[in-house]
Structures are given as structure tokens and as C-alpha cells.
Design an enzyme around this catalytic site. Structure first.
Site, PDB file in Angstrom:
ATOM      1  N   ARG A 106      16.232  -1.637   0.237  1.00 29.90           N
ATOM      2  CA  ARG A 106      15.803  -1.115  -1.074  1.00 29.90           C
ATOM      3  C   ARG A 106      16.142   0.362  -1.113  1.00 29.90           C
ATOM      4  NH1 ARG A 106      10.197  -1.337  -4.477  1.00 29.90           N
ATOM      5  NH2 ARG A 106      11.088  -3.370  -4.880  1.00 29.90           N
ATOM      6  N   HIS A 133      17.974  -5.742  -9.429  1.00 28.95           N
ATOM      7  CA  HIS A 133      16.795  -6.192  -8.659  1.00 28.95           C
ATOM      8  C   HIS A 133      16.855  -7.730  -8.581  1.00 28.95           C
ATOM      9  CE1 HIS A 133      13.057  -6.082  -6.721  1.00 28.95           C
ATOM     10  NE2 HIS A 133      12.248  -5.712  -7.691  1.00 28.95           N
ATOM     11  N   GLN A 136      13.850 -10.175  -7.630  1.00 30.97           N
ATOM     12  CA  GLN A 136      12.869 -10.279  -8.730  1.00 30.97           C
ATOM     13  C   GLN A 136      13.291 -11.366  -9.715  1.00 30.97           C
ATOM     14  OE1 GLN A 136      10.004  -8.009  -9.321  1.00 30.97           O
ATOM     15  NE2 GLN A 136       9.503  -9.655 -10.736  1.00 30.97           N
ATOM     16  N   ASP A 229       9.107  -3.311 -18.399  1.00 33.39           N
ATOM     17  CA  ASP A 229       9.109  -2.614 -17.106  1.00 33.39           C
ATOM     18  C   ASP A 229       8.680  -1.174 -17.398  1.00 33.39           C
ATOM     19  OD1 ASP A 229       9.661  -1.784 -14.487  1.00 33.39           O
ATOM     20  OD2 ASP A 229      11.827  -1.589 -14.818  1.00 33.39           O
ATOM     21  N   CYS A 270       7.617  -6.969 -14.012  1.00 30.72           N
ATOM     22  CA  CYS A 270       7.890  -7.007 -12.568  1.00 30.72           C
ATOM     23  C   CYS A 270       6.789  -6.315 -11.769  1.00 30.72           C
ATOM     24  CB  CYS A 270       9.249  -6.387 -12.277  1.00 30.72           C
ATOM     25  SG  CYS A 270       9.449  -4.753 -13.017  1.00 30.72           S
ATOM     26  N   ARG A 315       7.232 -13.858  -5.945  1.00 33.31           N
ATOM     27  CA  ARG A 315       8.165 -13.011  -5.179  1.00 33.31           C
ATOM     28  C   ARG A 315       8.259 -13.509  -3.742  1.00 33.31           C
ATOM     29  NH1 ARG A 315       9.252  -8.001  -6.431  1.00 33.31           N
ATOM     30  NH2 ARG A 315      11.043  -8.451  -5.109  1.00 33.31           N
TER      31      ARG A 315
END
Ligand code: CP
Ligand code: NVA
Length: 331
Positions: A106, A133, A136, A229, A270, A315
Site C-alpha cells: 500500500r 484500490h 476493495q 469516499d 470503502c 474485505r
């Protein structure tokens, strides 16, 4: 489906069938976890988890999923390794590739995770970059499938900052999976034209569509999923806040938006989310700019239409599927 040895860097690299396979594998692994069936098919293997940005869900998902699969994990935090400071990505990749069977990364630019993957010699998974991402997305597709019973043809509106990792990822995902995406934002925040064009071309093949609009009334009508988001992402400068709040406030997800979408629409995010002032940054910025909630109101976040915690749980199941498939647990 054999995905052994593959990297998982962005969904542009995957076919719709492969994406669907990962969603279905995650559903199976979730079912088995709930039944208490152990799936420790990767006993004796080890994974490295590199986090140059902070995380709750992604880190915990990789750790729990790896342990469930029987693997060991090493977490490398944003400060205490040599990565980037004293050692290049290519050298780091070649070192970690000798010790570990898979590497999560990440961080910042997509080119970093792509370079890591070029040199590592073991599967590399993108745990979020500025551009994408992808883990996700598999969790969100599983959540959509669980809640709506289907993926293809689903209408999803993404509200807010449409030029960053989440909106980019939704463009690719909707294009690949034959979904109908509306990106609803101030045009200053529309995504890069090149990626829009790529995704529109893919959507033309799959029966999906991508629409960009600045109109929050038109954009949110009759949608199956309302997604948002944060307006300022990790690694962005503090100075961005004032302008973002001014530019993106018309795209807040509130009761009116959910009513226009329809009573069966679900709300997704998310996470983490600024839906109240119960966080340090939320309180500080709330006082500075005079708000109590930002991209989503607390009312919508806490409503029956909100599925954000199922999404967060997914997730873990989906990251488990991604690791298991690319490490060849079932082949
Ligand atoms: N959604 C998500 O990636 O959360 P974290 O930043 O907590 O990992
Ligand atoms: N756009 C957000 C996503 C967090 C999961 C960020 O990059 O901070």
C-alpha cells in the site's frame, strides 16, 4: 480457473470471468469460515505486508486472512523499514521475494507497485495506490451480489472526488462487469480522459456504461447503489481541505440523495468516513470549516440502507480469496 503466480495490481489486468471467480471463491471461503471449517491450505508460507500509508481494514484483512490460510505475516510500517529511503523498490522486491511467498503493497504511485511486481518473483497484491484500490473492488462486488443478488446490469452512482483511486477503480470494475456507472462530481474532479476512454471501450463490449455528470439530481435518480469516499485522501496536502469542501459539498450523500435513488438502493463507502465529529481530524476540520458531517450524513451512514460494515467484513473474505487463488492454494 488457475490464477497461480499472478499479481493483483489493478482490475484492468483481469478478465470479467477471473473477477467473477474471485468473488465466488470469496463467498465460498466466507461460508466455510462461518461454518468453522479450517482452510489452512497455505501452511508454511509467509507474506510481507508493506504499508507506506496507514490502514485498518486492509492490514487486518491481510493478517487475518493469511493466518486463516495457515501463513505467517510480517508487517512493514510506513517508517521503520529501508524501503524508499535507503533501498530502491527493485532491490526491496528482490530481497523480499527471496524470503516471502507473496507481498502486499500500500502506498503512493501505481508505478511503485508495478515495479515491485516486476522484480519480486512472487505474487504482489495492491493494497491501495493513488490510482487504484483493487482489493476493495472484489469486496464491494461480493457485497453487491449478496445484497442485490446480481452484479451485471447494476446501476451505481459514485458521488464526490471522482479523480482518485476509488472512482478510477469503479470505472474499471463497472466496465469489466457490465455495470452502469455514473460519476457525479464537479468537473474539476472528473477522472483522467485516457482512463475514461479505455473504460468506455471495455464497457461497450460488456454491455456496461460510464456516464459523467455534474448534476447531483439527475445523477442520483433510480440507482441501485450510492457510493462515496472521503474528499481528501491519504497523502494529500492539508491545504486541499477548504477547496474540496466548497467544491464537493453539493455531492454529499444525504437523505434526499437516497430518496431519489429509491427505497431499495443501498449505501456503500470503502471507509473510513467523516459522518460525524467522533474522530480527531473530523473534530479539528469540523471546527475549522463549520461542518458536522462531510461526504455522507450520519443519518444515511446509520440507516438501514447502509451496508458499510458488511462491506468492511467482506474485505477479509475477498483478500483471502485473492491470496489463495494467486498463491495456488486450490490447484
Ligand atoms: N477501505 C480501506 O482500505 O480501509 P483502510 O484504509 O482502513 O485499509
Ligand atoms: N480515497 C481514499 C480511500 C481509502 C480507502 C484514500 O486514498 O485515502
Amino acid at each position: 480457473m488457475d490464477l497461480k503466480g499472478r499479481n493483483f495490481l489493478k482490475l484492468l489486468d483481469y478478465t470479467p470471468e477471473e473477477i467473477e471467480y474471485l468473488v465466488n471463491l470469496a463467498a465460498d471461503l466466507k461460508y466455510m469460515k462461518k461454518k468453522g471449517v479450517l482452510v489452512d491450505k497455505l501452511r508454511g508460507k509467509n507474506v510481507a505486508l508493506i504499508f507506506e500509508k496507514t490502514s485498518t481494514r486492509t492490514r487486518c484483512s491481510f493478517e487475518v486472512a493469511a493466518h486463516d490460510l495457515g501463513m505467517g505475516t510480517t508487517y512493514l510500517d510506513p517508517k521503520s523499514s529501508q524501503i524508499g529511503m535507503k533501498e530502491s523498490i527493485a532491490d526491496t522486491a528482490r530481497v523480499l521475494g527471496r524470503m516471502f511467498d507473496g507481498i502486499e503493497y500500500r502506498g503512493y504511485g501505481q508505478e511503485i507497485v508495478e515495479e515491485l511486481a516486476r522484480y519480486a518473483g512472487v505474487p504482489v497484491w495492491n493494497g491501495l495506490t493513488n490510482e487504484f484500490h483493487p482489493t476493495q473492488m472484489i469486496a464491494d462486488l461480493l457485497t453487491i451480489k449478496e445484497k442485490l443478488g446480481r452484479i451485471k446490469g447494476v446501476k451505481l452512482v459514485y458521488m464526490g472526488d471522482a479523480r482518485y483511486n476509488m472512482a478510477n477503480s469503479w470505472m474499471v470494475t463497472c466496465a469489466k462487469m457490465g455495470m452502469h456507472l455514473t460519476l457525479c462530481s464537479n468537473k474539476e474532479y472528473f477522472p483522467e480522459e485516457k482512463l475514461v476512454k479505455t473504460c468506455m471501450d471495455i464497457a461497450a463490449e460488456t454491455g456496461g456504461s460510464i456516464t459523467l455528470t455534474e448534476d447531483p439530481i439527475e445523477g442520483t435518480k433510480d440507482q441501485d447503489v450510492v457510493y462515496t469516499d472521503v474528499w481528501v485522501s491519504m497523502g494529500e496536502p492539508d491545504e486541499a481541505w477548504a477547496k474540496r469542501i466548497k467544491d464537493l459539498s453539493p455531492y454529499q450523500v444525504n437523505r434526499d440523495v437516497m430518496e431519489r435513488a429509491g427505497k431499495d438502493a443501498i449505501f456503500m463507502h470503502c471507509l473510513p468516513a467523516y459522518h460525524d465529529l467522533k474522530t480527531e481530524i473530523g473534530r479539528e476540520k469540523g471546527e475549522q470549516f463549520g461542518f458536522t458531517e462531510l461526504e455522507v450524513t450520519d443519518e444515511v451512514f446509520e440507516s438501514a440502507q447502509s451496508v458499510v460494515f458488511d462491506e468492511a467484513e467482506n474485505r477479509m473474505h475477498t483478500i483471502k480469496a485473492i491470496m489463495a487463488a494467486t498463491m495456488g492454494a486450490f490447484v
